[in-house]
Design an enzyme around this catalytic site. Structure first.
Site, PDB file in Angstrom:
ATOM      1  N   ARG A  51      -6.841  11.954  52.588  1.00  0.00           N
ATOM      2  CA  ARG A  51      -6.274  12.732  51.493  1.00  0.00           C
ATOM      3  C   ARG A  51      -4.933  13.325  51.907  1.00  0.00           C
ATOM      4  NH1 ARG A  51      -9.254  17.429  50.621  1.00  0.00           N
ATOM      5  NH2 ARG A  51      -7.287  17.870  49.624  1.00  0.00           N
ATOM      6  N   ASP A  96      -3.574  26.446  57.015  1.00  0.00           N
ATOM      7  CA  ASP A  96      -3.750  24.999  57.184  1.00  0.00           C
ATOM      8  C   ASP A  96      -3.574  24.548  58.642  1.00  0.00           C
ATOM      9  OD1 ASP A  96      -4.248  24.758  54.513  1.00  0.00           O
ATOM     10  OD2 ASP A  96      -2.259  24.039  53.969  1.00  0.00           O
ATOM     11  N   ARG A 123     -12.214  29.520  45.739  1.00  0.00           N
ATOM     12  CA  ARG A 123     -10.932  29.078  45.196  1.00  0.00           C
ATOM     13  C   ARG A 123     -10.844  29.196  43.664  1.00  0.00           C
ATOM     14  NH1 ARG A 123      -8.880  23.970  48.507  1.00  0.00           N
ATOM     15  NH2 ARG A 123      -6.871  24.838  47.935  1.00  0.00           N
ATOM     16  N   LYS A 156       2.484  16.638  51.675  1.00  0.00           N
ATOM     17  CA  LYS A 156       1.487  16.508  50.597  1.00  0.00           C
ATOM     18  C   LYS A 156       1.643  17.643  49.582  1.00  0.00           C
ATOM     19  CE  LYS A 156      -2.889  18.050  51.298  1.00  0.00           C
ATOM     20  NZ  LYS A 156      -3.381  18.997  50.287  1.00  0.00           N
ATOM     21  N   ASN A 157       1.678  18.866  50.081  1.00  0.00           N
ATOM     22  CA  ASN A 157       1.642  20.008  49.160  1.00  0.00           C
ATOM     23  C   ASN A 157       2.963  20.268  48.444  1.00  0.00           C
ATOM     24  OD1 ASN A 157      -1.020  20.244  49.725  1.00  0.00           O
ATOM     25  ND2 ASN A 157      -0.826  21.995  51.108  1.00  0.00           N
ATOM     26  N   CYS A 160     -14.926  24.783  46.877  1.00  0.00           N
ATOM     27  CA  CYS A 160     -14.930  23.684  47.831  1.00  0.00           C
ATOM     28  C   CYS A 160     -15.337  24.234  49.179  1.00  0.00           C
ATOM     29  CB  CYS A 160     -13.582  22.975  47.877  1.00  0.00           C
ATOM     30  SG  CYS A 160     -12.339  23.898  48.730  1.00  0.00           S
TER      31      CYS A 160
END
Ligand code: EPU
Length: 417
Positions: free
Chosen positions: A396, A304, A121, A22-23, A116
């Site tokens: 997501r 993560d 952030r 994803k990233n 968030c």
């Protein structure tokens, strides 16, 4: 909203294929803003965040065509400069279009992402960097408005290594006049992947993967064909699942070299880890040992993976401390894990975990992406059934997660609403 129900499962066994990261995919798809032509991207994961970035690029004038895991994006029609709040609020990574739009159009207006669940952030370092390249930046009505007549390369020092900040500046500087040096840059594999993608398009970037990156500006980029690297966090999540359930999982199509921090810590818990090419086989130990963990920028242990590791430590033998040094509020999963019976005490940025707890299923709330993954893991070893609400977070960032776990023998089911 969909729910995921996980029941206590036996040892997970079999093979799981890792999807594109994803990233890495998010910034790399955004490179289409920089090119007057069509880029082809392979191994793009089927994720909600990828859908959001495609929607954002379409809003900006790109033409997007998806065929399975291959996505073609033609950026020749880019004619808009505004990233609307409706998309940015769904996906913070939308801020990645700020620099490339500025480089392409001379101006950009991106809704300011709010804080968030995991922290405030801020994006101050993205903005300071863009200002160093000559952009004028204003914050008005909840938007970042940036404008420039000519981007000029400069020396930029990041106070802290920021992943998307480094990516944003790298994508901007490729079309600036002269040389840009990024210092104290993030060193994540996703940064190298982005630099490789941009270099394939004709950029001149050196040093990605180290803390000093040099970018010599070019006048234009050309279309290219790019393959997204494997998702090291998805792979790490399945590694933990194997250790946790005393399973035997072969994780295929991953990149072990991107995962040394996770491999090292999991090895210390007693898990048997064998690496062969792009496959990692993890056999869970009879007794899982407690291990202290501190999250750090790459190549340190990834933030993560912190929530997933905490679940493993909740059932391990002994006590340990997990320190979170990247985000100030990334322990929100703790209260949910406690509802399942975990014994965790948080003090500042450290969580003390007393292991050997017998977890028992309950209704829990997914609060962010990785927290959600940790709740699935906990559900695999909790007595009875664990019902995870608000699973849109999972969609997501994990492709077909219940299918992949199901194929390994997990008792997992999605209840659609
Ligand atoms: N920071 C600032 N100012 C900035 C930017 C960052 O102070 O302008 C601080 C942050 O508050 C944080 C630290 O720098 O304390 C590092 O944040 P970073 O900017 O590196 O995070 P990010 O780029 O917003 C990416 C990933 C996250 C991952 C972090 C850390 C993407 C799209 N997101 O976020 O991924 O946790 O790096 O590795 O690449 C996830 O996938 O679940 C996720 C949250």
């Amino acid at each position: 909203m969909d729910k995921i129900v996980v029941r206590k499962s036996g040892p997970l066994q079999g093979e799981v294929k890792i999807s594109g990261a994803k990233n890495a995919a998010l910034p790399i798809l955004v490179t289409s803003l920089l090119v007057n032509g069509e880029n082809t991207y392979h191994n793009v994961p089927g994720l909600q965040d990828v859908e959001s970035v495609k929607q954002l690029l379409t809003t900006l004038g790109a033409r997007v065509h998806t065929d399975g895991h291959t996505v073609k994006i033609d950026g020749s029609g880019i004619n808009q400069t505004k990233a609307p709040y409706d998309i940015v609020r769904k996906m913070r990574a939308s801020i990645l279009v700020l620099g490339p739009l500025l480089a392409r159009m001379g101006k950009a207006k991106v809704s300011l992402p709010g804080g968030c669940a995991i922290g405030a952030r801020p994006i101050n370092l993205h903005l300071k960097g863009l200002a160093r390249l000559g952009a004028s930046i204003e914050l008005k009505h909840g938007n970042v408005e940036a404008e420039v007549s000519q981007l000029i390369g400069n020396d930029i020092y990041f106070d802290v290594p920021t992943v998307t900040g480094t990516e944003n500046l790298m994508m901007t500087a490729v079309l600036a006049k002269g040389e840009t040096i990024l210092r104290n840059a993030a060193r994540e594999p996703e940064i190298i992947a982005l630099a490789d993608a941009l270099n394939k398009m004709g950029a001149k970037i050196e040093g990605a993967g180290s803390s000093v990156i040099s970018i010599k500006g070019v006048s234009a980029l050309s279309p290219a064909e790019i393959t997204i690297i494997p998702d090291r966090i998805e792979a790490g999540t399945f590694m933990v699942a194997s250790a946790l359930t005393r399973g035997d999982i072969k994780i295929v199509d991953c990149e072990p070299d991107h995962m040394r921090g996770i491999i090292h810590k999991l090895g210390l818990t007693g898990a048997n880890i064998q690496i062969e090419g792009r496959t990692i086989r993890v056999k869970g130990p009879d007794v899982i040992s407690s291990v202290d963990v501190k999250t750090l920028p790459y190549p340190g242990f990834p933030t993560d993976m912190q929530a997933q590791f905490m679940v493993l430590m909740s059932v391990a033998k002994g006590y340990c401390v997990i320190s979170e040094t990247i985000f100030e509020n990334r322990f929100i999963h703790v209260s949910e894990l406690r509802r399942l019976g975990a014994d965790i005490t948080v003090s500042g940025n450290s969580a003390m975990i007393k292991g050997s707890q017998a977890l028992s299923g309950a209704q829990v709330m997914a609060t962010d992406l990785r927290a959600s993954a940790s709740l699935i893991l906990a559900g695999l070893v909790a007595e009875g059934s664990t019902e995870i609400n608000r699973v849109y977070h999972l969609d997501r960032g994990y492709e077909g997660i219940e299918k992949k776990f199901g194929q390994l023998g997990a008792d997992i089911q999605r209840l659609r609403e």
